[in-house]
Design a protein around this motif. Structure first.
Motif, PDB file in Angstrom:
ATOM      1  N   SER A 328       0.889  -7.088 -10.197  1.00 14.97           N
ATOM      2  CA  SER A 328       0.851  -7.117  -8.734  1.00 14.97           C
ATOM      3  C   SER A 328       1.999  -6.332  -8.118  1.00 14.97           C
ATOM      4  CB  SER A 328       0.915  -8.564  -8.250  1.00 14.97           C
ATOM      5  OG  SER A 328       2.111  -9.186  -8.707  1.00 14.97           O
ATOM      6  N   SER A 355      -6.236  -1.746  -5.440  1.00 14.12           N
ATOM      7  CA  SER A 355      -6.407  -1.837  -3.986  1.00 14.12           C
ATOM      8  C   SER A 355      -7.164  -3.096  -3.587  1.00 14.12           C
ATOM      9  CB  SER A 355      -7.135  -0.609  -3.453  1.00 14.12           C
ATOM     10  OG  SER A 355      -8.479  -0.576  -3.907  1.00 14.12           O
ATOM     11  N   THR A 356      -8.089  -3.552  -4.432  1.00 18.19           N
ATOM     12  CA  THR A 356      -8.844  -4.769  -4.113  1.00 18.19           C
ATOM     13  C   THR A 356      -7.950  -6.002  -4.183  1.00 18.19           C
ATOM     14  OG1 THR A 356      -9.550  -5.124  -6.405  1.00 18.19           O
ATOM     15  CG2 THR A 356     -10.937  -3.708  -5.037  1.00 18.19           C
ATOM     16  N   ARG A 357      -6.833  -5.898  -4.913  1.00 15.76           N
ATOM     17  CA  ARG A 357      -5.865  -7.007  -4.986  1.00 15.76           C
ATOM     18  C   ARG A 357      -4.733  -6.816  -3.981  1.00 15.76           C
ATOM     19  NH1 ARG A 357      -5.967  -5.332 -10.419  1.00 15.76           N
ATOM     20  NH2 ARG A 357      -3.715  -4.882 -10.335  1.00 15.76           N
ATOM     21  N   LYS A 358      -4.862  -5.812  -3.127  1.00 15.45           N
ATOM     22  CA  LYS A 358      -3.830  -5.499  -2.128  1.00 15.45           C
ATOM     23  C   LYS A 358      -2.506  -5.109  -2.767  1.00 15.45           C
ATOM     24  CE  LYS A 358      -6.828  -6.780   0.963  1.00 15.45           C
ATOM     25  NZ  LYS A 358      -7.604  -5.759   1.711  1.00 15.45           N
ATOM     26  N   SER A 359      -2.544  -4.588  -3.976  1.00 18.67           N
ATOM     27  CA  SER A 359      -1.332  -4.115  -4.646  1.00 18.67           C
ATOM     28  C   SER A 359      -1.062  -2.675  -4.220  1.00 18.67           C
ATOM     29  CB  SER A 359      -1.491  -4.189  -6.167  1.00 18.67           C
ATOM     30  OG  SER A 359      -1.681  -5.531  -6.579  1.00 18.67           O
ATOM     31  N   VAL A 360       0.185  -2.386  -3.910  1.00 18.80           N
ATOM     32  CA  VAL A 360       0.561  -1.076  -3.382  1.00 18.80           C
ATOM     33  C   VAL A 360       0.770  -0.087  -4.516  1.00 18.80           C
ATOM     34  CG1 VAL A 360       2.303   0.201  -2.077  1.00 18.80           C
ATOM     35  CG2 VAL A 360       1.640  -2.111  -1.356  1.00 18.80           C
ATOM     36  N   CYS A 398      -5.334   4.695  -2.716  1.00 20.54           N
ATOM     37  CA  CYS A 398      -3.889   4.478  -2.671  1.00 20.54           C
ATOM     38  C   CYS A 398      -3.225   5.603  -1.887  1.00 20.54           C
ATOM     39  CB  CYS A 398      -3.311   4.402  -4.079  1.00 20.54           C
ATOM     40  SG  CYS A 398      -3.455   5.926  -5.031  1.00 20.54           S
ATOM     41  N   THR A 448       5.584  -0.202   3.559  1.00 18.49           N
ATOM     42  CA  THR A 448       4.257   0.049   3.015  1.00 18.49           C
ATOM     43  C   THR A 448       4.303   1.304   2.147  1.00 18.49           C
ATOM     44  OG1 THR A 448       3.561   1.473   4.845  1.00 18.49           O
ATOM     45  CG2 THR A 448       3.213  -0.906   5.099  1.00 18.49           C
TER      46      THR A 448
END
Length: 484
Positions: A328, A355-360, A398, A448
């Motif tokens: 993550s 991206s589906t896990r909101k990981s940058v 990303c 971000t």
């Protein structure tokens, strides 16, 4: 009219958008107004950049860019200059605004010369502007471009130098090398990326009296990156306030790349920096930078860190990529990490899944690495850098930093950014590793992916622009320069 220098955010519009703005503006103005304003702006800038010039060659093309040049000649004659006008147009075929400018030129008693002759104090390139296709000049136009470049006089290009594509920054082999470029109505992306920065000289903008609201409904192509604000650190903060960065890389023989990234992260403000080298026999302490903490990669708690992966990673980085992508952690992927992902569809799937896990995730490819990711050639990437970086951002869900002249930053849901800082002194080994480390520090600070990239890229180039001429720029010295 204003001189365009790094630091300020500006909207960038492509050729199609600029033409829509022009048509919309013209509907609310008397006929020929925009061309008259353009010609006046060109003449004013000619006086500003070459105040002592007397004999001025104005090379005019067959379209509206040439019409701007004809209008400029009229003003220059009124102001006591000696305009020498050459024109590739046919009054029976040119656009109405240019035909009107031609008639004004005739009424002013200014002759059109068949060929430029003698010496000039200034050359004005009004041959093509944004209207030309990206194809090699030929015939008389090619002769004039060669003459302009060989004249030894300052060169002012109208809108864009002839031979430069306003959308992409690509140039024909034979193109005008401008000393100054006056962009009209809008700034175009091709002025800032690929070959654009080498071709344009000093850049100026004149919006021809239009209010910003004129283009409010027109979709931007990109933004010009602005100088990021520097927040003051609260007194009641500590190293944990600024995040931990782990640099994973440095396969046998390439330890330096990882150390450069780690040093850059440290000096760009990360609270703590860990180094996980991919060499079982590598150093366990850097006596020159004892702040760096060396750890076996297997011992790093990735979910608690910001990870910079791939700098000097070689093939060895393949062993850890699945774990890095599955974490993550905010991740910067550089160099060999990108190359290995380009060859492995499973890793590409894992990358997109982040991206589906909101990981940058931030990718930092140079053009060859970008070409590998896209399955294209370097030429195809460089032919339209803006499209390439946008395609990468959407394909891998990303933030992507496409390095090069006019580095580009794209992210899903964001208008792309073109960076105005940096120069060829960055063309030396290790500066990309330094950028990756700087970017990691910005991610660790809580920005971000898009904002971290925007900030790091700007500062990386800004440091090179301010670098003392007499001091060699090496990656090692750049890495420690963030706060200078």
């Amino acid at each position: 009219m204003r001189k365009i220098t790094p630091g300020t955010r500006h909207p960038l519009f492509g050729v199609d958008q600029t033409r829509r703005i022009e048509v919309s503006a013209a509907e609310n103005l008397p006929p020929h107004t925009l061309m008259q304003r353009a010609g006046l702006a060109v003449a004013r800038l000619a006086l500003a950049v070459a105040p002592h010039a007397q004999r001025i060659w104005i090379a005019c093309g067959p379209g509206n860019n040439g019409g701007d040049g004809l209008e400029a000649a009229i003003h220059l004659q009124r102001w006591g200059k000696q305009p020498v006008v050459t024109w590739l147009g046919d009054v029976q075929k040119v656009p109405p605004d240019t035909a009107a400018a031609y008639q004004q030129l005739m009424d002013a008693g200014i002759a059109i010369e068949a060929h430029p002759s003698g010496n000039f104090d200034l050359c004005i390139d009004a041959l093509l502007g944004i209207g030309g296709q990206l194809r090699e000049p030929y015939g008389q136009m090619a002769d004039w471009v060669r003459h302009i470049n060989a004249s030894g006089a300052p060169v002012l290009s109208v809108d864009t130098p002839t031979g430069l594509h306003a959308d992409t920054g690509q140039t024909t082999k034979l193109h005008v090398q401008a000393s100054h470029t006056l962009s009209l109505l809008t700034l175009k992306p091709g002025l800032f990326t690929a070959n654009g920065r080498d071709a344009i000289g000093t850049l100026w903008l004149d919006t021809l009296g239009l209010a910003p609201g004129t283009w409010a409904e027109c979709e931007l192509t990109a933004w010009l990156n602005e100088k990021p604000s520097q927040a003051t650190r609260p007194h009641a903060s500590h190293k944990g306030s600024y995040g931990d960065v782990a640099v994973i890389g440095g396969a046998p023989g390439m330890t330096g790349a990882a150390l450069l990234a780690a040093s850059a992260a440290l000096h760009a403000g990360a609270g703590r920096v860990f180094v996980g080298l991919l060499d079982d026999h590598a150093m366990t302490v850097d006596v020159q930078q004892p702040e760096l903490m060396f750890r076996p990669v297997s011992s790093l708690e990735l979910s608690r860190l910001t990870v910079v992966c791939g700098c000097g990673g070689g093939q060895a980085v393949a062993q850890v990529l699945l774990a890095v992508l599955g974490s993550s952690a905010p991740v910067v992927l550089d160099a060999d990490a990108i190359n290995i992902i380009a060859e492995n569809s499973s890793l590409q799937t894992a990358l997109v899944a982040r991206s589906t896990r909101k990981s940058v995730t931030v990718l930092t490819p140079h053009p060859l690495e970008a070409a590998r990711l896209l399955g294209k050639t370097v030429h195809q990437v460089q032919h339209d850098r803006l499209s390439a970086v946008t395609d990468l951002a959407h394909r891998f869900a990303c933030t992507v930093v496409l390095k090069g002249s006019g580095t580009l930053i794209a992210s899903p849901g964001q208008i792309p950014v073109i960076n105005p800082t940096g120069n060829a002194r960055l063309a030396t080994a290790g500066t990309g590793d330094v950028l990756a480390g700087m970017l990691g520090a910005q991610l660790a600070a809580g920005h971000t992916g898009f904002e971290a990239a925007r900030r790091a890229v700007y500062r990386h180039g800004e440091l090179a622009d301010a670098w003392p001429e007499q001091r060699p720029l090496t990656a090692g010295t750049l890495a420690i320069a963030w706060g200078t």
